[in-house]
Design a protein around this motif. Sequence first.
Motif, short mmCIF file in Angstrom:
data_model
loop_
_atom_site.label_atom_id
_atom_site.label_comp_id
_atom_site.label_asym_id
_atom_site.label_seq_id
_atom_site.Cartn_x
_atom_site.Cartn_y
_atom_site.Cartn_z
N GLN A 168 49.41 -33.07 52.23
CA GLN A 168 48.56 -31.88 52.20
C GLN A 168 47.31 -32.15 53.03
OE1 GLN A 168 47.48 -30.65 48.30
NE2 GLN A 168 46.44 -28.79 48.98
N LYS A 169 46.98 -31.20 53.88
CA LYS A 169 45.83 -31.36 54.75
C LYS A 169 44.54 -31.25 53.95
CE LYS A 169 43.77 -29.54 58.97
NZ LYS A 169 43.85 -28.50 60.02
N GLU A 170 43.70 -32.24 54.07
CA GLU A 170 42.41 -32.20 53.38
C GLU A 170 41.46 -31.28 54.11
OE1 GLU A 170 40.74 -35.98 52.76
OE2 GLU A 170 42.34 -36.69 51.43
N PRO A 171 40.58 -30.57 53.36
CA PRO A 171 39.60 -29.70 54.03
C PRO A 171 38.63 -30.52 54.86
CG PRO A 171 39.12 -29.90 51.69
CD PRO A 171 40.45 -30.56 51.91
N ALA A 172 38.11 -29.88 55.85
CA ALA A 172 37.14 -30.55 56.72
C ALA A 172 35.86 -30.87 55.96
CB ALA A 172 36.85 -29.67 57.93
N VAL A 173 35.17 -31.90 56.41
CA VAL A 173 33.90 -32.29 55.81
C VAL A 173 32.78 -31.61 56.58
CG1 VAL A 173 32.37 -34.21 55.25
CG2 VAL A 173 34.85 -34.50 55.09
N LEU A 174 31.86 -31.00 55.83
CA LEU A 174 30.74 -30.32 56.48
C LEU A 174 29.82 -31.32 57.14
CD1 LEU A 174 29.91 -27.66 53.73
CD2 LEU A 174 31.19 -27.32 55.84
N ALA A 175 29.10 -30.84 58.14
CA ALA A 175 28.26 -31.74 58.94
C ALA A 175 27.00 -32.20 58.21
CB ALA A 175 27.90 -31.06 60.26
N HIS A 176 26.46 -31.36 57.31
CA HIS A 176 25.19 -31.74 56.69
C HIS A 176 25.40 -32.80 55.61
CE1 HIS A 176 26.57 -28.18 54.30
NE2 HIS A 176 26.35 -29.04 53.33
N GLU A 177 24.34 -33.52 55.34
CA GLU A 177 24.39 -34.62 54.38
C GLU A 177 23.08 -34.67 53.61
OE1 GLU A 177 24.41 -39.47 54.62
OE2 GLU A 177 25.68 -38.34 56.02
N TYR A 178 23.18 -34.87 52.26
CA TYR A 178 22.00 -34.96 51.41
C TYR A 178 22.08 -36.25 50.60
CZ TYR A 178 21.71 -29.98 52.50
OH TYR A 178 21.64 -28.78 53.17
N ASP A 179 21.11 -37.13 50.79
CA ASP A 179 21.05 -38.39 50.06
C ASP A 179 22.37 -39.15 50.14
OD1 ASP A 179 18.44 -37.87 49.29
OD2 ASP A 179 19.08 -36.83 47.46
N GLY A 180 22.98 -39.13 51.30
CA GLY A 180 24.24 -39.85 51.49
C GLY A 180 25.45 -39.13 50.96
N ARG B 128 28.07 -35.93 51.25
CA ARG B 128 28.58 -34.88 52.13
C ARG B 128 29.56 -34.00 51.36
NH1 ARG B 128 30.29 -37.32 57.80
NH2 ARG B 128 30.20 -35.10 58.30
N GLU B 129 29.75 -32.78 51.82
CA GLU B 129 30.59 -31.81 51.12
C GLU B 129 31.82 -31.47 51.94
OE1 GLU B 129 28.46 -28.50 48.94
OE2 GLU B 129 26.99 -29.00 50.50
N TYR B 130 32.90 -31.20 51.21
CA TYR B 130 34.08 -30.63 51.86
C TYR B 130 33.83 -29.16 52.17
CZ TYR B 130 37.05 -34.67 50.84
OH TYR B 130 37.60 -35.91 50.81
N ASP B 131 34.42 -28.67 53.19
CA ASP B 131 34.38 -27.24 53.52
C ASP B 131 35.48 -26.57 52.71
OD1 ASP B 131 34.02 -24.77 54.56
OD2 ASP B 131 34.81 -25.22 56.55
N ASN B 132 35.16 -26.30 51.44
CA ASN B 132 36.14 -25.75 50.50
C ASN B 132 35.64 -24.37 50.06
OD1 ASN B 132 38.32 -25.50 48.86
ND2 ASN B 132 37.56 -26.89 47.26
N PRO B 133 35.93 -23.32 50.76
CA PRO B 133 35.37 -21.99 50.48
C PRO B 133 35.82 -21.43 49.13
CG PRO B 133 37.14 -21.81 52.07
CD PRO B 133 36.89 -23.28 51.87
N THR B 134 35.01 -20.56 48.59
CA THR B 134 35.33 -19.90 47.33
C THR B 134 36.60 -19.06 47.51
OG1 THR B 134 32.97 -19.74 46.87
CG2 THR B 134 34.42 -18.38 45.53
#
Length: 206
Positions: A4-16, A18-24
């Motif tokens: 299964q293809k994992e969602p892309a990781v968003l470019a921004h980062e907070y305190d190390g 990072r978030e997946y681009d997992n839309p509602t």
Amino acid sequence: MSKQKEPAVLAHEYDGIREYDNPTPAWWHLIFIATLAFSAVYIPFWHFSIWAWTEQEAWKENQVVEFKRVFGAVGDLQSDEATILRMMNDEKMLGVAESIFIGNCALCHAKTGGGINGVNLTDNAYKNVKKLEDLYAVIAKGANLGAMPGWEQKLSKNEMVILSAYVATLRGRNLPGRAAEGEVIPSWPSVPPAQPASPAPAKKSS
């Protein structure tokens, strides 16, 4: 099997972190939009419409229906001593009267009758009552230059009669509240015993 293809990781980062681009999911957006649409109707109707009703109005309407049903069995009650004494021994009517008392009188006299800014109804001293029928007069017409309001424009005669009986039953309980006011008056007349229910007529055999 394909992975299964994992969602892309968003470019921004907070305190190390990072978030997946997992839309509602789409169904969540549909529920949100439906909620907004519902509120657009709900708020104007219940808060600004002349056709809306309150919980208190609905309760009062239900009470009117129930009182008509209950009072239909007793007819028009008189405000004399004999009727009030009879109602003092009617548990069903006292139950109705208690709800009337809590809904209209508890603000001043407390739910127990011990009094807040109204007099204590559970002692043996009275300011405007000398005999049992005076309870009805005070409830209907008021007393103390309006400190005790009259209820004849808001309650029916039957309601005021059974309310008089309920207030009479509070006497002598001596519950905590305001200190006694007025003068101690003679005891109420004896309450007649409850009448047993009439037996159902026997059916004729064919």
